[in-house]
Each structure stands twice: as C-alpha cells, then as structure tokens.
Design a protein around this motif. Structure first.
Motif, PDB file in Angstrom:
ATOM      1  N   HIS A  63      45.964  34.039  37.825  1.00 14.43           N
ATOM      2  CA  HIS A  63      46.996  34.114  36.738  1.00 14.43           C
ATOM      3  C   HIS A  63      46.347  35.005  35.504  1.00 14.43           C
ATOM      4  N   VAL A  84      49.389  26.937  50.003  1.00 17.81           N
ATOM      5  CA  VAL A  84      50.486  27.564  49.587  1.00 17.81           C
ATOM      6  C   VAL A  84      50.338  28.060  47.964  1.00 17.81           C
ATOM      7  N   ALA A  85      49.647  27.155  47.040  1.00 17.02           N
ATOM      8  CA  ALA A  85      49.675  27.534  45.573  1.00 17.02           C
ATOM      9  C   ALA A  85      48.972  29.053  45.819  1.00 17.02           C
ATOM     10  N   ASP A  88      51.379  31.642  46.187  1.00 16.06           N
ATOM     11  CA  ASP A  88      52.386  31.584  44.944  1.00 16.06           C
ATOM     12  C   ASP A  88      51.886  32.378  43.883  1.00 16.06           C
ATOM     13  N   THR A  91      51.898  36.038  44.078  1.00 16.65           N
ATOM     14  CA  THR A  91      53.238  36.700  44.160  1.00 16.65           C
ATOM     15  C   THR A  91      53.644  36.529  42.588  1.00 16.65           C
ATOM     16  N   SER A  92      53.207  35.423  41.754  1.00 23.43           N
ATOM     17  CA  SER A  92      53.493  35.490  40.562  1.00 23.43           C
ATOM     18  C   SER A  92      53.069  36.636  39.673  1.00 23.43           C
ATOM     19  N   TYR A 116      47.982  31.935  54.912  1.00 22.77           N
ATOM     20  CA  TYR A 116      49.208  31.848  54.043  1.00 22.77           C
ATOM     21  C   TYR A 116      49.146  32.937  53.169  1.00 22.77           C
ATOM     22  N   VAL A 120      51.420  37.636  51.509  1.00 20.24           N
ATOM     23  CA  VAL A 120      51.711  38.190  50.436  1.00 20.24           C
ATOM     24  C   VAL A 120      50.827  39.263  50.057  1.00 20.24           C
TER      25      VAL A 120
END
Ligand code: DQA
Length: 145
Positions: A63, A84-85, A88, A91-92, A116, A120
């Motif tokens: 982040h 999965v986080a 995610d 991607t964010s 996973y 991405v």
C-alpha cells in the motif's frame, strides 16, 4: 514519475543462505537486496527493500508503494500459494508487478504449482535463482522507460 522500485520478500526469505541451500542456493537476502539495488541504480532507479514474515506487513508495504514507487518486485514466498489479500493489495495500488521465485515452483510439490499472485503479475520469473530478481529489475526498467 518516481524512480523508486519496491522489493518485497515474504516469509522465511530472511533465512536465505542457510535455508535449504539445495533448493534456494547460498546467496543471502542481504546479497540479493544489494545486487538488486546496484543494478537498479545503473538503470536509474533506487530500491526500497522490505522483508516480512507477516502477511499484513507485506500488504502495508505494498500500500505504501502506491504514492512513491513506480513498480514492485515481489517474492511472496509461501503466501504465493495461500494469500488472496496480497494479490488484492497489488491490484489496488495499480503498479507494474514482477513476481519472482528462486526455485521453479512448477517442478516442485503440487501445492506450489499455483500462485494467486501470478494472476495479477505482469511477469513471472521462477527457477532462475537470485538472477531472477535482476531479470525483474530489467523488466520493470524497460517497462517504465
Ligand atoms: C519460493 C517458493 C515458495 O513455494 C516457497 O514457499 C518459498 C520460496 C521461491 O522463491 O522459490 O518460500 O517463493
């Protein structure tokens, strides 16, 4: 545009050098971080290197890259196969992602065959050993040029 790359290494990769050297080689994480930084510098980038054994800390580092990094190199370690986080989070932040595995995960146990993160990632490098991180730097440098 910022000229910084985030280098993220996940769980157990702090033990590189002594951890299963027959699988992961003798190079330490500090040596990998040094060679990545040196190559990146040649190509005009600085590197922020983060290693954590905690999924949330890896997500926080991803982040934080959103505002001050141009791309991410990540070896998510075993979280590749369970989290999965982390994809995610990747991607964010909408940055180019190079996924690196020291070993060829496809030649190992079946549970390592799926990552996973690969869904991405822009590029996936597996089985090249520490050189894989350098290929990732070159990929991102070319992509961001
Ligand atoms: C690894 C492969 C993963 O399956 C394993 O859990 C790791 C390292 C690699 O670099 O080859 O910790 O990501």
């Amino acid at each position: 545009m910022t000229d910084r790359l985030l280098l993220v290494n996940g769980p157990n990769l702090n033990l590189l050098g002594t951890r299963q050297p027959e699988v992961y080689g003798a190079t330490t994480l500090a040596e990998i971080e040094e060679s990545v930084s040196a190559l990146a510098a040649e190509l005009g980038f600085e590197v922020r290197a983060v290693q954590s054994n905690h999924e949330g800390a890896l997500i926080d580092a991803i982040h934080a890259a959103r505002t001050d990094c141009a791309g991410i190199i990540i070896n998510p370690g075993a979280y590749s196969h369970t989290s999965v986080a982390i994809p995610d989070a990747l991607t964010s932040v909408e940055l180019p992602v190079a996924e690196v595995h020291l070993s060829n995960i496809h030649r190992r146990e079946a549970f390592r065959h799926h990552s996973y993160v690969s869904a991405v990632a822009d590029v996936v490098i597996a089985g090249a050993g520490p050189a894989g991180y350098e290929y990732a730097v070159r990929y991102l440098a070319g992509r961001l040029a």
